[in-house]
Design an enzyme around this catalytic site. Structure first.
Site, PDB file in Angstrom:
ATOM      1  N   SER A   8       0.855  -1.193   0.000  1.00 52.69           N
ATOM      2  CA  SER A   8       0.000   0.000   0.000  1.00 52.69           C
ATOM      3  C   SER A   8       0.884   1.234   0.000  1.00 52.69           C
ATOM      4  CB  SER A   8      -0.881   0.006   1.249  1.00 52.69           C
ATOM      5  OG  SER A   8      -1.316   1.328   1.497  1.00 52.69           O
ATOM      6  N   MET A  37      -8.957   8.159   0.132  1.00 50.96           N
ATOM      7  CA  MET A  37      -9.738   8.600   1.298  1.00 50.96           C
ATOM      8  C   MET A  37     -10.273   9.999   1.036  1.00 50.96           C
ATOM      9  SD  MET A  37      -7.268   7.372   4.402  1.00 50.96           S
ATOM     10  CE  MET A  37      -6.501   5.746   4.429  1.00 50.96           C
ATOM     11  N   HIS A  66      -8.562   1.031  -3.523  1.00 53.98           N
ATOM     12  CA  HIS A  66      -9.439   0.842  -2.362  1.00 53.98           C
ATOM     13  C   HIS A  66     -10.116   2.181  -2.059  1.00 53.98           C
ATOM     14  CE1 HIS A  66      -9.471  -0.204   2.255  1.00 53.98           C
ATOM     15  NE2 HIS A  66     -10.687  -0.098   1.756  1.00 53.98           N
ATOM     16  N   GLY A 145      -0.348   1.934   9.605  1.00 56.55           N
ATOM     17  CA  GLY A 145       0.435   1.671  10.808  1.00 56.55           C
ATOM     18  C   GLY A 145      -0.344   1.329  12.068  1.00 56.55           C
TER      19      GLY A 145
END
Ligand code: DX5
Ligand code: ZN
Length: 225
Positions: A8, A37, A66, A145
């Site tokens: 990613s 996003m 995504h 993370g």
């Protein structure tokens, strides 16, 4: 059994994304995972279709896009046009899942649906045979993370059983907190595509080295049928 690795780029160096995509390609990645996003479905704002388009010449690998956005239906054509190969929408924000899948097929991109950790597999039931990919979030979406959520392991195993029982070759992808320690566990449960951001781009080691470690962590499992 082959496991695909999908780095990613959310944790990559955004000032040189093209080079980072090329490095992941060189290192033997299977997909490039791109996290979109919108600051609404999740708090951050990241990458839009023009960035995907700019990255397209840097690799021949499939772009696994995504969409963590509130209105995925309106965005599908833009990302398809920009060069996405797989587009994944979240079931939580897409009441017209069937329409979204149809739209992706019309645009000749592979169709994926993502579920948050707290969303039931039942959401997939009616559309599962039309899907190319199911993405199970193993963290709550929005940030790279974060630590892996253990409870999702059982959900991965249940989805694997459903896919096998229904004779479906739909790819089962997991996303969030995947490290070389976690990778064997999720593959044993039934995942076949592993997304990894921080573990690949944020470890201080080269992408080549980290992907090699992922492959090594899976070697004994990949030998199994
Ligand atoms: C999280 C994103 C992930 C993220 C994974 O909302 O969907 O793809 O980049 O990053 P890590 O592997 O760092 O959890
Ligand atoms: Zn993702």
């Amino acid at each position: 059994m082959k496991v695909k690795l999908a780095p990613s780029i959310l944790s990559a160096d955004f000032s040189r994304l093209g080079e980072q995509v090329a490095a992941a390609t060189e290192a033997g990645a299977d997909y490039i995972h791109i996290d979109v996003m919108d600051g609404r479905f999740v708090p951050n704002i990241t990458i839009g279709a023009p960035v995907v388009k700019a990255l397209r010449p840097w690799t021949n690998l499939p772009f696994d896009v995504h969409l963590m956005v509130e209105d995925p239906l309106s965005q599908i054509p833009h990302f398809a046009e920009a060069g996405a190969d797989i587009i994944t929408v979240h079931a939580e924000v897409c009441p017209h899942l069937h329409r979204a899948v149809q739209r992706m097929k019309e645009l000749k991109v592979k169709a994926g649906i993502a579920l948050n950790p707290g969303t039931s597999l039942a959401m997939l039931d009616e559309v599962l045979p039309s899907l190319d990919l199911v993405l199970l979030m193993t963290v709550n979406p929005g940030f790279g993370g974060q630590p892996f959520i253990e409870e999702v392991v059982d959900k991965i195993a249940r989805l694997r059983k459903i896919l096998d029982k229904r004779g479906l070759t739909t790819e089962l992808e997991v996303d969030g907190g995947i490290t070389t320690q976690i990778a064997p566990k999720v593959v044993k449960a039934g995942a076949r595509v592993l997304v990894a951001g921080a573990a690949v781009f944020g470890s201080g080691k080269s992408v080549k080295e980290t992907l090699k470690h992922f492959r090594e962590s899976l070697r004994s499992l990949e030998g199994e049928s």
